[in-house]
Design a protein around this motif. Structure first.
Motif, mmCIF file in Angstrom:
data_model
loop_
_atom_site.group_PDB
_atom_site.id
_atom_site.type_symbol
_atom_site.label_atom_id
_atom_site.label_comp_id
_atom_site.label_asym_id
_atom_site.label_seq_id
_atom_site.Cartn_x
_atom_site.Cartn_y
_atom_site.Cartn_z
ATOM 1 N N ASP A 149 0.821 -1.212 0.000
ATOM 2 C CA ASP A 149 0.000 0.000 0.000
ATOM 3 C C ASP A 149 0.858 1.266 0.000
ATOM 4 O O ASP A 149 0.435 2.306 -0.512
ATOM 5 N N ARG A 150 2.050 1.199 0.577
ATOM 6 C CA ARG A 150 2.949 2.347 0.566
ATOM 7 C C ARG A 150 3.674 2.478 -0.772
ATOM 8 O O ARG A 150 3.956 3.586 -1.236
ATOM 9 N N LEU A 151 3.989 1.349 -1.379
ATOM 10 C CA LEU A 151 4.706 1.365 -2.653
ATOM 11 C C LEU A 151 3.807 1.767 -3.818
ATOM 12 O O LEU A 151 4.258 2.461 -4.741
ATOM 13 N N PHE A 152 2.552 1.360 -3.782
ATOM 14 C CA PHE A 152 1.679 1.508 -4.950
ATOM 15 C C PHE A 152 1.536 2.953 -5.421
ATOM 16 O O PHE A 152 1.632 3.225 -6.633
ATOM 17 N N PRO A 153 1.312 3.948 -4.539
ATOM 18 C CA PRO A 153 1.213 5.329 -5.043
ATOM 19 C C PRO A 153 2.477 5.804 -5.750
ATOM 20 O O PRO A 153 2.405 6.537 -6.740
ATOM 21 N N ALA A 154 3.641 5.373 -5.273
ATOM 22 C CA ALA A 154 4.893 5.739 -5.939
ATOM 23 C C ALA A 154 4.976 5.076 -7.311
ATOM 24 O O ALA A 154 5.451 5.683 -8.280
ATOM 25 N N ALA A 155 4.524 3.819 -7.401
ATOM 26 C CA ALA A 155 4.533 3.120 -8.681
ATOM 27 C C ALA A 155 3.604 3.807 -9.682
ATOM 28 O O ALA A 155 3.934 3.949 -10.865
ATOM 29 N N LEU A 168 -4.210 3.776 -13.766
ATOM 30 C CA LEU A 168 -5.509 3.629 -13.124
ATOM 31 C C LEU A 168 -6.658 3.823 -14.110
ATOM 32 O O LEU A 168 -7.821 3.595 -13.763
ATOM 33 N N ALA A 169 -6.346 4.234 -15.349
ATOM 34 C CA ALA A 169 -7.386 4.679 -16.274
ATOM 35 C C ALA A 169 -8.337 3.564 -16.713
ATOM 36 O O ALA A 169 -9.549 3.756 -16.742
ATOM 37 N N ASP A 170 -7.805 2.400 -17.060
ATOM 38 C CA ASP A 170 -8.644 1.381 -17.697
ATOM 39 C C ASP A 170 -9.533 0.620 -16.712
ATOM 40 O O ASP A 170 -10.724 0.459 -16.933
ATOM 41 N N ASP A 171 -8.936 0.137 -15.625
ATOM 42 C CA ASP A 171 -9.694 -0.724 -14.708
ATOM 43 C C ASP A 171 -9.577 -0.280 -13.257
ATOM 44 O O ASP A 171 -9.713 -1.089 -12.348
ATOM 45 N N GLY A 172 -9.319 1.005 -13.076
ATOM 46 C CA GLY A 172 -9.138 1.507 -11.728
ATOM 47 C C GLY A 172 -7.822 1.105 -11.100
ATOM 48 O O GLY A 172 -7.637 1.291 -9.893
ATOM 49 N N GLY A 173 -6.926 0.559 -11.914
ATOM 50 C CA GLY A 173 -5.607 0.181 -11.419
ATOM 51 C C GLY A 173 -5.510 -1.228 -10.899
ATOM 52 O O GLY A 173 -4.459 -1.623 -10.381
ATOM 53 N N ARG A 174 -6.555 -2.038 -11.058
ATOM 54 C CA ARG A 174 -6.511 -3.399 -10.511
ATOM 55 C C ARG A 174 -5.423 -4.244 -11.162
ATOM 56 O O ARG A 174 -4.670 -4.948 -10.483
ATOM 57 N N GLY A 175 -5.298 -4.165 -12.493
ATOM 58 C CA GLY A 175 -4.269 -4.936 -13.183
ATOM 59 C C GLY A 175 -2.874 -4.475 -12.811
ATOM 60 O O GLY A 175 -1.969 -5.297 -12.618
ATOM 61 N N ARG A 179 0.276 -6.438 -10.843
ATOM 62 C CA ARG A 179 1.658 -6.482 -11.325
ATOM 63 C C ARG A 179 2.630 -6.061 -10.237
ATOM 64 O O ARG A 179 3.651 -6.729 -10.006
ATOM 65 N N VAL A 180 2.339 -4.962 -9.550
ATOM 66 C CA VAL A 180 3.203 -4.496 -8.465
ATOM 67 C C VAL A 180 3.268 -5.540 -7.350
ATOM 68 O O VAL A 180 4.350 -5.836 -6.823
ATOM 69 N N THR A 181 2.130 -6.117 -7.004
ATOM 70 C CA THR A 181 2.094 -7.143 -5.958
ATOM 71 C C THR A 181 2.928 -8.354 -6.340
ATOM 72 O O THR A 181 3.673 -8.896 -5.515
ATOM 73 N N ASP A 182 2.826 -8.781 -7.602
ATOM 74 C CA ASP A 182 3.606 -9.937 -8.066
ATOM 75 C C ASP A 182 5.104 -9.669 -7.959
ATOM 76 O O ASP A 182 5.880 -10.555 -7.574
ATOM 77 N N GLY A 187 10.263 -10.920 -4.864
ATOM 78 C CA GLY A 187 11.541 -10.370 -4.438
ATOM 79 C C GLY A 187 12.215 -9.570 -5.517
ATOM 80 O O GLY A 187 13.447 -9.592 -5.656
ATOM 81 N N ARG A 188 11.417 -8.784 -6.271
ATOM 82 C CA ARG A 188 11.948 -8.026 -7.399
ATOM 83 C C ARG A 188 11.646 -6.536 -7.300
ATOM 84 O O ARG A 188 11.867 -5.802 -8.261
ATOM 85 N N ALA A 189 11.149 -6.078 -6.154
ATOM 86 C CA ALA A 189 10.829 -4.654 -5.967
ATOM 87 C C ALA A 189 11.682 -4.080 -4.847
ATOM 88 O O ALA A 189 11.745 -4.646 -3.749
ATOM 89 N N TYR A 190 12.324 -2.957 -5.120
ATOM 90 C CA TYR A 190 13.221 -2.302 -4.170
ATOM 91 C C TYR A 190 12.682 -0.919 -3.820
ATOM 92 O O TYR A 190 12.049 -0.262 -4.654
#
Length: 279
Positions: A149-155, A168-175, A179-182, A187-190
């Motif tokens: 939740d802290r990373l997502f706004p920066a992404a 966020l335009a197409d589906d409210g950012g769910r997709g 991707r960010v969660t995956d 172990g690929r997000a810094y």
């Protein structure tokens, strides 16, 4: 009339495709990752792999999915791909790959697929296999699952700034959130956090057995100009080389001179030029 037709490839030609991808491990990294994970069956891979060349001598491939990505495409191969694709509705959101092939495709397809939202003709492709000589920022670390939740706004801010549209335009950012969660779970997000806020972030968006490709590099606006990016990127490059892949690669817009200086300080050197057409 084409003497060497383009055809859709299947699983029986996987070894030939993998041999080609090994010849261009940086520019073809996204395609290599998808094929390693899903194979060549279109219904499983969420895209089609087109081939140029005879069955005995495959010369080039072209991934057609969310992106259109030619790999090792000579001028005759580009012309052959374009002849086929010009008869199809455009479904991809971008064309990305080696600049000569991408711009050659766009020259031939722009009349039927255009207009483009943006064309970026000169994106240096960089890579390194050496640990950075620069001291790494010890506060840059892998993002925990509890910190999404802290990373997502920066992404979202990075994506909007870089691509020019909001994820966020197409589906409210769910997709995009998936991707960010995956990436976090893999172990690929810094990130570097200060008082619970992200001030730097980057991801290993593509990982193959040959390279880890960094994307999504972002520094919070209030922290730009303070000199944190070089040490932060050094931490990413160091961890990726020690833990993930034998090389680290990325591509950058030619006009982004501050970022190019950061990557140079981290030991990344030019290995080619990409181009991107955005729709």
């Amino acid at each position: 009339m084409l003497t060497v037709p383009v055809r859709q490839l299947g699983e029986s030609e996987r070894r030939a495709v993998e041999r080609l991808l090994d010849l261009d491990p940086f520019a073809g990294a996204q395609v290599a990752e998808r094929i390693a994970a899903r194979g060549l069956a279109w219904w499983r891979a969420e895209g089609r792999v087109l081939g140029y060349g005879s069955r005995r001598s495959l010369e080039s491939i072209c991934w057609l999915g969310g992106n259109l990505t030619p790999v090792l495409a000579t001028e005759p191969a580009v012309a052959a791909y374009a002849d086929l694709l010009a008869g199809e509705e455009r479904l991809c959101s971008s064309i990305v790959g080696r600049a000569d092939a991408v711009l050659g495709l766009w020259d031939r397809l722009s009349a039927v697929w255009g207009p483009a939202r943006d064309v970026r003709p000169n994106q240096p492709l960089l890579a390194t296999e050496a640990l950075p000589a620069l001291r790494a920022d010890p506060e840059v670390r892998l993002v925990h699952g509890s910190e999404i939740d802290r990373l997502f706004p920066a992404a979202v801010a990075m994506y909007t700034e870089e691509v020019g549209v909001s994820p966020l335009a197409d589906d409210g950012g769910r997709g995009y959130r998936r991707r960010v969660t995956d990436l976090v779970r893999a172990g690929r997000a810094y990130a570097r956090f200060v008082d619970g806020q992200v001030v730097f972030k980057a991801e290993l968006a593509v990982v193959t057995r040959r390279t880890a490709q960094v994307q999504g590099v972002w520094v919070a606006p209030d922290w730009r100009g303070r000199g944190i990016a070089s040490a932060a990127m050094a931490a990413v490059v160091r961890d990726a080389l020690l833990r993930v892949a034998p090389t680290v690669s990325l591509y950058v817009n030619d006009f982004n001179l501050p970022a190019r200086r950061v990557y140079e300080r981290c030991g990344l050197r030019p290995v080619g030029t990409l181009a991107t057409v955005l729709f």
